[in-house]
Write an enzyme that holds these catalytic residues in place. Structure first.
Site, PDB file in Angstrom:
ATOM      1  N   GLY A 208       0.841  -1.199   0.000  1.00 33.82           N
ATOM      2  CA  GLY A 208       0.000   0.000   0.000  1.00 33.82           C
ATOM      3  C   GLY A 208       0.868   1.239   0.000  1.00 33.82           C
ATOM      4  CG  ASN A 209      -0.193   4.643  -1.367  1.00 30.24           C
ATOM      5  OD1 ASN A 209      -0.911   5.434  -0.775  1.00 30.24           O
ATOM      6  ND2 ASN A 209      -0.582   4.000  -2.482  1.00 30.24           N
ATOM      7  CE1 TYR A 210       4.054   4.930   5.587  1.00 27.79           C
ATOM      8  CE2 TYR A 210       5.459   5.728   3.815  1.00 27.79           C
ATOM      9  CZ  TYR A 210       5.282   4.950   4.955  1.00 27.79           C
ATOM     10  OH  TYR A 210       6.315   4.221   5.440  1.00 27.79           O
ATOM     11  CB  ALA A 274      -1.782   7.441  -3.633  1.00 20.50           C
TER      12      ALA A 274
END
Ligand code: C5P
Length: 398
Positions: A208-210, A274
């Site tokens: 995943g990402n932030y 994102a």
């Protein structure tokens, strides 16, 4: 510019109430029709006679006139207005507006109003920072009201900080913008992708990402405030706009599917998610176990669909807005994406700028549009970035 526009100004008890007189004059100079409501406390700071004289209308305060018994119909006043602005907004009235309390005419009119409602808070800096005040302001935002943030400067207490009500000239500009261009978004359908995507490695792990969803949900709120009908397709984010339709997804492919279903109906599409560029090619059905003697593990990744690019090839009479979060060659990368993904506008934020990017409450962006126009903005909170995006769309594409 405001000829025949009906502006309802509500004044609360605050030292900034003196600015209401200047504000009414500015509105009248623009040929607006102005009616004023005051709380009882406001009368300690400025007289009804001053505001009645300047607005050329009686000032309303109670539900009826004590002498004549004439009733002031709050529903009628609420429906009369093209725009209602509470300036200054005190902490007390804010608390009541946020929580559905109705113990005076101002609150009854607010609850009856069908028009856009703007509020300009004024209070001391520590009050303004208090979590109770901030959460009440957030509640008003979630009801679709626009907050005109208090400014930094010298306060009546002698302290310096954020709490001064915006100046009448600024209030006028915001009102003019709202009344003249705000209606262009009425009835428009806005589709927004937001937040991160999670790509399964196994049933308990993901790539995943932030991304927190703050930027996407702020954009959703502002479009909603301007009368658009908004749907957000969001990955597993921390922030959602509760006042709009939210479709929850996890992976890029789920996000693409949900976007495809709604895409044809949309007038404006904002790609603020994102999205993971790659995903594990063969996610395991079972939890991958740690094995003695196995010191490294390789996960093969394959490319995810590019949602913005796919939709870009199908685009017809729609406005597409994308984001570029970059760490190097920011400008050329952003311009390339603007072209490749057929965006009308791309919003660049660079991780090299302090306060920009994922998770924080602020962002520093530059706009590049399809007509080679470029606009650089200062660091500001994400709600204000969202307002810039919405204003840009209204002024340049509608
Ligand atoms: O190529 P890059 O990921 O930097 O492009 C960013 C823009 O494209 C953003 O607007 C993002 O929401 C969108 N995007 C997308 N699907 C992807 C990757 C990016 O919609 N798979």
């Amino acid at each position: 510019m405001l000829a025949d526009k009906k502006i309802l100004l509500a004044v609360c008890g605050s030292i900034a109430a003196y600015k209401a007189a200047f504000f009414v004059r500015l509105l009248k100079k623009e040929a607006a029709e102005v009616k004023v409501i005051m709380t009882e406390n406001a009368k300690d700071f400025i007289t009804p006679l001053t505001l009645a004289t300047l607005s050329k209308n009686p000032v309303y305060s109670g539900y009826f006139e004590k002498n004549s018994g004439e009733w002031h119909n709050h529903v009628e006043l609420g429906l009369w207005a093209d725009l209602m602005i509470v300036a200054p907004l005190s902490a007390n009235t804010l608390g009541k507006m946020a929580n559905g309390i109705c113990d005076n005419l101002l609150l009854a009119v607010y609850q009856s109003a069908k028009c856009s409602v703007l509020v300009a808070p004024a209070m001391d800096l520590d009050m303004y920072k208090h979590p109770g005040i901030q959460s009440n302001l957030e509640k008003l935002t979630s009801y679709g009201n626009e907050i005109i943030e208090a400014k930094d400067g010298e306060l009546a207490s002698g302290l310096f900080g954020q709490g001064r009500m915006a100046e009448p000239e600024e209030l006028l500009e915001i009102v003019k913008k709202r009344v003249t261009t705000g209606s262009r978004l009425k009835g428009k359908k806005v589709l927004i992708t937001s937040g991160p995507t999670y790509e399964a490695i196994d049933p308990v792990r993901f790539i995943g990402n932030y991304s927190s969803g703050k930027m996407g949900s702020a954009i959703a709120k502002i479009f909603k405030q301007f009368g658009a009908s908004v749907t957000v397709i969001s990955g597993p984010a921390h922030h959602f706009a509760s006042e709009v339709e939210n479709i929850h997804v996890a992976s890029a492919r789920e996000m693409l599917n949900e976007t495809k279903k709604r895409y044809n109906n949309a007038d404006i599409v904002i790609f603020s998610a994102a999205v993971s560029d790659y995903r594990p090619s063969k996610p395991s059905d079972q939890k991958i176990k740690k094995e003695d003697g196995v010191n490294s593990l390789t996960i093969e990744l394959i490319k995810n669909p590019d949602i913005a690019a796919e939709m870009g090839t199908k685009k017809e009479n729609q406005i597409h807005i994308g984001f570029a979060l970059e760490t190097q060659n920011e400008e050329s990368n952003a311009k390339q994406k603007l072209k490749n993904k057929n965006f009308d506008l791309i919003v660049l934020n660079s991780l090299n700028d302090q306060g920009a990017g994922f998770q924080g409450t602020t962002n520093k962006v530059t706009f590049f549009d399809k007509n080679n126009k470029e606009v650089k903005f200062e660091l500001k909170n994400k709600t204000d970035v969202a307002k810039d995006i919405v204003s840009y769309v209204i002024e340049n594409f509608l």
